[in-house]
Motif scaffolding. Sequence first.
Motif, short mmCIF file in Angstrom:
data_model
loop_
_atom_site.label_atom_id
_atom_site.label_comp_id
_atom_site.label_asym_id
_atom_site.label_seq_id
_atom_site.Cartn_x
_atom_site.Cartn_y
_atom_site.Cartn_z
N LEU A 116 1.81 2.15 1.36
CA LEU A 116 3.11 1.51 1.66
C LEU A 116 3.85 2.33 2.72
O LEU A 116 4.50 1.77 3.61
CB LEU A 116 3.95 1.36 0.39
CG LEU A 116 3.46 0.27 -0.57
CD1 LEU A 116 4.19 0.34 -1.90
CD2 LEU A 116 3.64 -1.13 0.04
N LYS A 117 3.70 3.63 2.63
CA LYS A 117 4.35 4.51 3.62
C LYS A 117 3.80 4.21 5.02
O LYS A 117 4.54 4.18 6.00
CB LYS A 117 4.09 5.96 3.24
CG LYS A 117 5.07 6.89 3.84
CD LYS A 117 4.94 8.26 3.24
CE LYS A 117 6.08 9.13 3.75
NZ LYS A 117 6.06 10.43 3.18
N LEU A 120 2.93 1.44 6.01
CA LEU A 120 3.55 0.18 6.44
C LEU A 120 5.06 0.35 6.60
O LEU A 120 5.81 -0.63 6.67
CB LEU A 120 3.26 -0.93 5.41
CG LEU A 120 1.79 -1.20 5.08
CD1 LEU A 120 1.67 -2.25 3.99
CD2 LEU A 120 1.03 -1.66 6.32
N ALA A 121 5.51 1.61 6.60
CA ALA A 121 6.92 1.96 6.76
C ALA A 121 7.79 1.49 5.59
O ALA A 121 8.95 1.12 5.76
CB ALA A 121 7.46 1.44 8.09
N ILE A 122 7.18 1.48 4.39
CA ILE A 122 7.94 1.08 3.20
C ILE A 122 7.99 2.28 2.24
O ILE A 122 6.96 2.86 1.90
CB ILE A 122 7.27 -0.13 2.49
CG1 ILE A 122 7.22 -1.32 3.44
CG2 ILE A 122 7.99 -0.47 1.20
CD1 ILE A 122 6.39 -2.48 2.92
N ILE A 171 5.83 -6.84 -1.22
CA ILE A 171 5.83 -6.15 0.08
C ILE A 171 6.56 -7.03 1.10
O ILE A 171 7.35 -6.56 1.90
CB ILE A 171 4.39 -5.83 0.53
CG1 ILE A 171 3.69 -4.93 -0.50
CG2 ILE A 171 4.39 -5.16 1.89
CD1 ILE A 171 2.25 -4.58 -0.16
N GLN A 183 10.33 -6.83 0.92
CA GLN A 183 10.88 -5.56 1.37
C GLN A 183 10.72 -5.34 2.87
O GLN A 183 11.42 -4.54 3.46
CB GLN A 183 10.22 -4.40 0.60
CG GLN A 183 10.49 -4.44 -0.89
CD GLN A 183 11.97 -4.27 -1.24
OE1 GLN A 183 12.68 -3.53 -0.58
NE2 GLN A 183 12.43 -4.97 -2.28
N SER A 184 9.75 -6.03 3.48
CA SER A 184 9.47 -5.73 4.89
C SER A 184 9.64 -6.94 5.80
O SER A 184 9.65 -6.79 7.03
CB SER A 184 8.02 -5.24 5.02
OG SER A 184 7.14 -6.30 4.68
N LYS A 185 9.74 -8.13 5.17
CA LYS A 185 9.83 -9.40 5.92
C LYS A 185 8.57 -9.65 6.77
O LYS A 185 8.62 -10.37 7.77
CB LYS A 185 11.10 -9.46 6.80
CG LYS A 185 12.38 -9.36 5.99
CD LYS A 185 12.64 -10.61 5.14
CE LYS A 185 13.79 -10.46 4.18
NZ LYS A 185 13.45 -10.25 2.78
N HIS A 186 7.47 -9.04 6.38
CA HIS A 186 6.18 -9.30 7.03
C HIS A 186 5.21 -9.83 5.99
O HIS A 186 5.19 -9.32 4.87
CB HIS A 186 5.56 -8.01 7.57
CG HIS A 186 6.20 -7.55 8.83
ND1 HIS A 186 7.14 -6.57 8.86
CD2 HIS A 186 6.01 -7.95 10.12
CE1 HIS A 186 7.52 -6.37 10.11
NE2 HIS A 186 6.87 -7.20 10.89
N TYR A 189 1.27 -10.13 4.84
CA TYR A 189 0.09 -9.29 5.08
C TYR A 189 -1.16 -10.01 4.62
O TYR A 189 -1.14 -10.81 3.68
CB TYR A 189 0.24 -7.98 4.31
CG TYR A 189 1.24 -7.06 4.96
CD1 TYR A 189 0.87 -6.19 5.98
CD2 TYR A 189 2.58 -7.09 4.57
CE1 TYR A 189 1.80 -5.37 6.60
CE2 TYR A 189 3.52 -6.26 5.19
CZ TYR A 189 3.11 -5.41 6.20
OH TYR A 189 4.03 -4.60 6.81
#
Length: 238
Positions: free
Chosen positions: A81-82, A84-86, A143, A146-149, A151
């Motif tokens: 997750l890190k 992926l910048a989370i 995910i 939290q990231s608006k992406h 996957y």
Amino acid sequence: MKHFHFETITSTNDYCKQNYLNLPSLCYVTATHQTQGRGRNQRVWIDQPHNVLALSILIKNPSLPFEQYSMLIALSMVQILKKLAIDASIKWPNDVLINYKKVSGILLEGSHLENQSYIVIGIGVNVNNVEFAPEIQHKATSIFLQSKHTYDIQKIAKMLVKQFYKNIKKSRHHFADLLLLYKQSSCVLNQTIQFEYQNQLETGKVMDILQDGSLIIQTDKKQLNINYGEITLLNYYS
Ligand code: BTN
């Protein structure tokens, strides 16, 4: 690393257990759709095809204690997750949370018989869920949320398995380094928690997490060394 994927299966954990003899060690199994996905404490793991990753890793003749695999898979999830910048944390022993909401749950199962020793590490990850049922939306996240992406679920599976294998390899000589990373990711370490222990409601501060995965908790009267399964943490969702 060998990978088996199923469109529909009862449970990836059950598949590994039932086919333990024929499957190679360190293989991983994924499924788009689980008809009998299971969580901890006899809970049902809700099936959400195309949104949730359902993955199980089989380890035959495990060389690490059960608890260390549990810590390493949770840490691996935080580490990817890190990437992926989370920012995520671990609620002891192995729930992965983002902003204190659960993104991933882990179910370890195994057999310790002499001629049949294995561990199945099952992990469910909320990847692309856009919403959750009203009764769990206060405690669950994905995910995507939290990231608006969105996957590719299989890509997440690959990243996770790769990171986990890397950690297993490293743990043979450097478990202490991984324990440190686990502790840095913990949301209970150094916190005052409420918990149920031997049918009593207790409050205490988590002083340490040991190599065997146990917690050292200081209450106002005593210091406790608690193993997984002995307590229920009350001020976190599970
Ligand atoms: C929990 O938080 O209670 C643990 C949930 C574990 C769910 C995963 S999904 C893949 C694997 N197969 C199962 O039947 N359960 C685990």
